[in-house]
Motif scaffolding. Structure first.
Motif, mmCIF file in Angstrom:
data_model
loop_
_atom_site.group_PDB
_atom_site.id
_atom_site.type_symbol
_atom_site.label_atom_id
_atom_site.label_comp_id
_atom_site.label_asym_id
_atom_site.label_seq_id
_atom_site.Cartn_x
_atom_site.Cartn_y
_atom_site.Cartn_z
ATOM 1 N N ASP A 47 32.489 29.735 33.494
ATOM 2 C CA ASP A 47 33.539 30.268 34.266
ATOM 3 C C ASP A 47 35.035 29.622 33.766
ATOM 4 N N ASP A 80 31.493 38.116 39.829
ATOM 5 C CA ASP A 80 31.886 36.730 39.525
ATOM 6 C C ASP A 80 31.348 36.070 38.732
ATOM 7 N N LEU A 84 35.215 40.378 31.107
ATOM 8 C CA LEU A 84 34.041 40.333 32.124
ATOM 9 C C LEU A 84 33.067 41.395 31.602
ATOM 10 N N ARG A 138 36.396 35.516 32.200
ATOM 11 C CA ARG A 138 36.763 36.438 33.385
ATOM 12 C C ARG A 138 37.779 37.714 32.915
#
Length: 303
Positions: free
Chosen positions: A54, A47, A62, A59
Motif C-alpha cells: 500500500d 483498494d 494500480l 496505487r
C-alpha cells in the motif's frame, strides 16, 4: 471427432477468478479442457489490501499492476484470460453516485456486446458466473451477472448482434456457490475439533446472520488443486493480505471436510441429472445420451 471441452468463467475484476472457483478451473485445465477467464474490468479503482504494497507508486499504477498480477495468476492456473476493457466502478459510499465511466453505469446490452462476441468466438459448452446477488453487493459483480446472463441468451440468437459472428448456444450456465457461511463454519468446527486454534471466528462474526445459503446442485471435487488456487490468489499480491484468516486454516483439514467447489446449475440446454459432480456432465463423449430427467433446450434448471 468430438468437440473439445471448453469452459468460460466471467468475473468482475482481476483476482475474482482466483478467489472463487479457482481450483475448479485448474482441475479442468489440467484434464485438458480449454478454459478462458473473461474479466469485465481492470480493477483500476480497487483498494490495495496488502499493507506491504500500500504505497503511493503502487496505487498510482494500480491498473497496470493488476493486469500483471492477472497474467501471473492465469499462468499458474493454466488458463487463458481476456479483459473486456471496461472500467472498474469502485465501491461507492452509501448514496454516492458511480463514476461516469463506470462499468456498472452501462446498459446491460452495451456491456454484454463484447462478451457475446467472445462467447461466439470461444464456443464454450459451460459458462460460470455469479448469482443474481453478485456474490456480494459490489456493483461490478451484480453487473457481471447481468452481462453473463444476457450473453448466455443473446449469443444463441442469430438475430442478436449478427456482426459478432455465428450464433453459439452455451449448453450449461452455472452460478458460483462459494464461501458460504456453511463453508466457513465447517472449517471452523473441524479446526477446533482437531484441537487447533481457528481464525475463522473473525470471518464468521463479520458475516450477516441472515446471509442466505446458496442453492447447490453441483459439487466439483478439486482438493488436489487447492495449492494451485492458493498460489494463484497470492499472485494478486495487491489484493491479498497474507495475514487474512483464509490462509491460516489447515489445507489438510479443508481437503477432508470441504474437498469440493460448489455451483448452482441455473440453466441447461441439454438433459441433465441432479445432483452433479462435474460441470461437463452430459457433455463428455463417453456420457453422451446417458443423462436423463431434465427438460430440453431453453428450460430453467431446477426452477
Amino acid at each position: 471427432m468430438s468437440e473439445p471441452l471448453r469452459l468460460m468463467a466471467v468475473h468482475a475484476h482481476p483476482d475474482d477468478e482466483s478467489s472463487k472457483g479457482a481450483a475448479t478451473l485448474a482441475r479442468y485445465a489440467t484434464e485438458g479442457a480449454d478454459v478462458l477467464v473473461v474479466t469485465c474490468t481492470g480493477g483500476e479503482r480497487g483498494d490495495v489490501l496488502n499493507p506491504a504494497l500500500d504505497r503511493p507508486e503502487v496505487r498510482a499504477e494500480l491498473g497496470r499492476v493488476r493486469r500483471e498480477e492477472m497474467a501471473h495468476a492465469a499462468a499458474i492456473l493454466g488458463v487463458r484470460q481476456r479483459f473486456l476493457g471496461f472500467v472498474d466502478s469502485g465501491l461507492p459510499a452509501d448514496g454516492a453516485d458511480l463514476p461516469a465511466d463506470a462499468f456498472a453505469r452501462l446498459t446491460v446490452a452495451e456491456a454484454a456486446a463484447p462478451l457475446i462476441a467472445t462467447v461466439r468466438e470461444f464456443r464454450p459448452q459451460v459458462l460460470v458466473t455469479y448469482d443474481p446477488s453478485g456474490g456480494y453487493p459490489h456493483p461490478d459483480h451484480v453487473m457481471a451477472h447481468l452481462v453473463a446472463r444476457y450473453a448466455f441468451d443473446a449469443a444463441a440468437d442469430p438475430s442478436a448482434q449478427p456482426e459478432a459472428g455465428p450464433a453459439w448456444a452455451v449448453s450449461k450456465l452455472y452460478y458460483l456457490a462459494s464461501f458460504s457461511r456453511a463453508w466457513f463454519q465447517a472449517l471452523h468446527d473441524a479446526t477446533r475439533a482437531a484441537g487447533l486454534p481457528s481464525a475463522m471466528d473473525e470471518v464468521l462474526r463479520e458475516l450477516p446472520e441472515d446471509l442466505p445459503e446458496p442453492r447447490v446442485t453441483t459439487r466439483v471435487a478439486c482438493a488436489d488443486h487447492f495449492a494451485t488456487r492458493d498460489r494463484a490468489l497470492r499472485a494478486h499480491a495487491t489484493q491479498v493480505d497474507p495475514d487474512h484468516p483464509f490462509f491460516a486454516h489447515s489445507r489438510e483439514i479443508e481437503r477432508r471436510v470441504r474437498p469440493t467447489e460448489d455451483y448452482e446449475l441455473a440453466e441447461a440446454r441439454i438433459r441433465v441429472s441432479l445432483p452433479e459432480d462435474d460441470l461437463f456432465a452430459g457433455l463428455r463423449p463417453a456420457r453422451a445420451g446417458r443423462t436423463t430427467g431434465r427438460p430440453p433446450a431453453g428450460s430453467r434448471a431446477g426452477r
